[in-house]
Scaffold this motif. Structure first.
Motif, PDB file in Angstrom:
ATOM      1  N   MET A 251       0.797  -1.233   0.107  1.00  0.00           N
ATOM      2  CA  MET A 251       0.014  -0.149  -0.207  1.00  0.00           C
ATOM      3  C   MET A 251       1.028   1.093   0.021  1.00  0.00           C
ATOM      4  SD  MET A 251      -3.281  -0.516  -0.305  1.00  0.00           S
ATOM      5  CE  MET A 251      -3.908   1.133   0.119  1.00  0.00           C
ATOM      6  N   ALA A 255       0.763   4.071  -2.893  1.00  0.00           N
ATOM      7  CA  ALA A 255       0.681   5.579  -2.497  1.00  0.00           C
ATOM      8  C   ALA A 255       1.585   6.412  -3.292  1.00  0.00           C
ATOM      9  CB  ALA A 255       0.756   5.728  -0.929  1.00  0.00           C
ATOM     10  N   GLU A 317      -6.866   2.959  -5.056  1.00  0.00           N
ATOM     11  CA  GLU A 317      -6.609   3.149  -3.873  1.00  0.00           C
ATOM     12  C   GLU A 317      -7.919   3.540  -3.078  1.00  0.00           C
ATOM     13  OE1 GLU A 317      -3.403   5.833  -1.547  1.00  0.00           O
ATOM     14  OE2 GLU A 317      -4.892   6.709  -2.329  1.00  0.00           O
ATOM     15  N   LYS A 321      -9.068   1.071   0.180  1.00  0.00           N
ATOM     16  CA  LYS A 321      -9.421   1.333   1.579  1.00  0.00           C
ATOM     17  C   LYS A 321     -10.764   1.567   1.773  1.00  0.00           C
ATOM     18  CE  LYS A 321      -5.467   4.924   1.474  1.00  0.00           C
ATOM     19  NZ  LYS A 321      -5.068   6.107   1.606  1.00  0.00           N
ATOM     20  N   ASN A 322     -11.662   1.010   0.885  1.00  0.00           N
ATOM     21  CA  ASN A 322     -13.004   0.897   1.566  1.00  0.00           C
ATOM     22  C   ASN A 322     -13.423  -0.104   1.477  1.00  0.00           C
ATOM     23  OD1 ASN A 322     -14.267   3.818   2.007  1.00  0.00           O
ATOM     24  ND2 ASN A 322     -12.944   3.979   0.358  1.00  0.00           N
ATOM     25  N   GLN A 327      -6.608  -6.021  -1.096  1.00  0.00           N
ATOM     26  CA  GLN A 327      -5.251  -5.360  -1.090  1.00  0.00           C
ATOM     27  C   GLN A 327      -4.249  -6.311  -1.566  1.00  0.00           C
ATOM     28  OE1 GLN A 327      -4.447  -3.554   2.811  1.00  0.00           O
ATOM     29  NE2 GLN A 327      -2.233  -3.678   2.480  1.00  0.00           N
TER      30      GLN A 327
END
Length: 343
Positions: A251, A255, A317, A321-322, A327
């Motif tokens: 992750m 980012a 992303e 994240k939701n 992932q």
């Protein structure tokens, strides 16, 4: 005050009776504390005139500060972490836990004797709402050790290398910051490696930095994107594999990919609009030293292609994240999808 102002006061012999050292830049903060102690404590009598406490209660802290120094002008009392500078916790009935004792400490720092230098040493930031913090701020006793700006870091690097009898140009310092990052402890480690590598040679070159310095995630991601936009996909995947083997989180890589493609999209937009080069670096938030490299990446694709890549990364992303997308393997998936988009 920032750490630069603190060191200037220290060199001038203008030393206060109380300090709060806060912020995340631990290496320079520790250096500041070490130099303060060296300035105040006579050689050979350090242990007799220094008291270190960890999160002390008010009575213990005041008792230590009231103890007279032995064959020295001042005693140094260091409170590592301090509950009286942390967010207060409410007890039943609404009163703050330990509020009376917090007031005792706040009152004490207003009448602290000249025979002591009291240092509150925090790993992070204090709670600016606490009364003790407000009083220390009024006394200009707070020393901020936030991460250095790029300019501060560049100057600190060159000065540190000069003390090691090595010449580091502003351009080489900027390259080193980009390669390693701005953490002072990491930079110090890389400076030592460079000095050992140079031997009797006194000038650091770009090639030396490339050969010796450990690359930050940001730098490696930049190289990975550079390989990708140049059509060297196998090289990009090798760099990704190396980062993951080194323990980097997928992750975090995602980012950084998102950040790099945001830079490229915005930079390409500025270039298309005819924005002068000397303004572009500040507008996209990158080092002027690496503007040219980013421009070369951005020139390879149209603004529309880069926006498509950036928008996909942003959406990807968001979905992860939701909980809408797994992932697992997200960095590899992102690199594959970007290869398809940029085609």
């Amino acid at each position: 005050m920032n750490h630069t102002a603190f060191f200037e006061q220290l060199r001038a012999g203008n030393i206060g009776s109380v300090y709060l050292m806060e912020g995340s830049e631990e290496y320079i903060k520790q250096q500041a504390l070490s130099q303060l102690c060296k300035k105040l404590l006579p050689e050979g009598l350090e242990e007799l005139n220094m008291t270190e406490l960890r999160n002390p209660d008010a009575d213990t802290l005041i008792a230590a500060a009231e103890t007279l120094p032995f064959m020295a002008e001042k005693r140094v009392v260091i409170a590592r972490e301090c509950k009286f500078l942390e967010p207060s916790r409410k007890k039943e009935g609404g009163a703050s836990e330990g509020s009376d004792k917090a007031d005792d400490i706040a009152e004490y720092v207003q009448r602290i004797p000249p025979s002591v230098c009291l240092v509150f040493y925090l790993k992070g930031k204090a709670d600016g709402r606490r009364r003790l913090y407000t009083l220390l701020k009024k006394q200009n006793a707070i020393v901020d050790f936030s991460p250095m700006s790029e300019g501060e870091c560049n100057a600190w690097l060159r000065k540190s290398m000069a003390k090691m009898q090595k010449n580091l140009s502003p351009e080489a310092a900027a390259q080193m910051i980009f390669t390693v990052g701005r953490d002072a402890a990491m930079l110090r480690q890389e400076m030592d490696k460079l000095c050992a590598y140079l031997g009797q040679r006194d000038t650091v070159t770009a090639e030396d930095i490339d050969a010796i310095c450990t690359r930050s995630t940001e730098c490696t991601v930049f190289q990975m994107v550079d390989a990708q936009v140049a059509g060297k996909n196998s090289e990009a995947f090798v760099l990704l594999r190396d980062m993951l083997r080194a323990g980097e989180e997928r992750m975090a890589v995602l980012a950084m990919l998102l950040r790099q493609y945001r830079i490229l999209y915005h930079l390409r937009s500025l270039m298309d609009e005819g924005t002068p080069s000397n303004q572009q670096a500040a507008l996209v938030g990158i080092s002027p030293f690496f503007l040219r490299n980013n421009q070369q990446q951005a020139k390879r694709y149209s603004k529309e292609k880069l926006k498509q890549a950036y928008d996909w990364l942003l959406q990807y992303e968001f979905e992860i994240k939701n909980g809408l997308t797994p992932q697992d393997g997200c960095a590899e998936t992102a690199l594959l999808r970007l290869t398809e988009i940029l085609g």
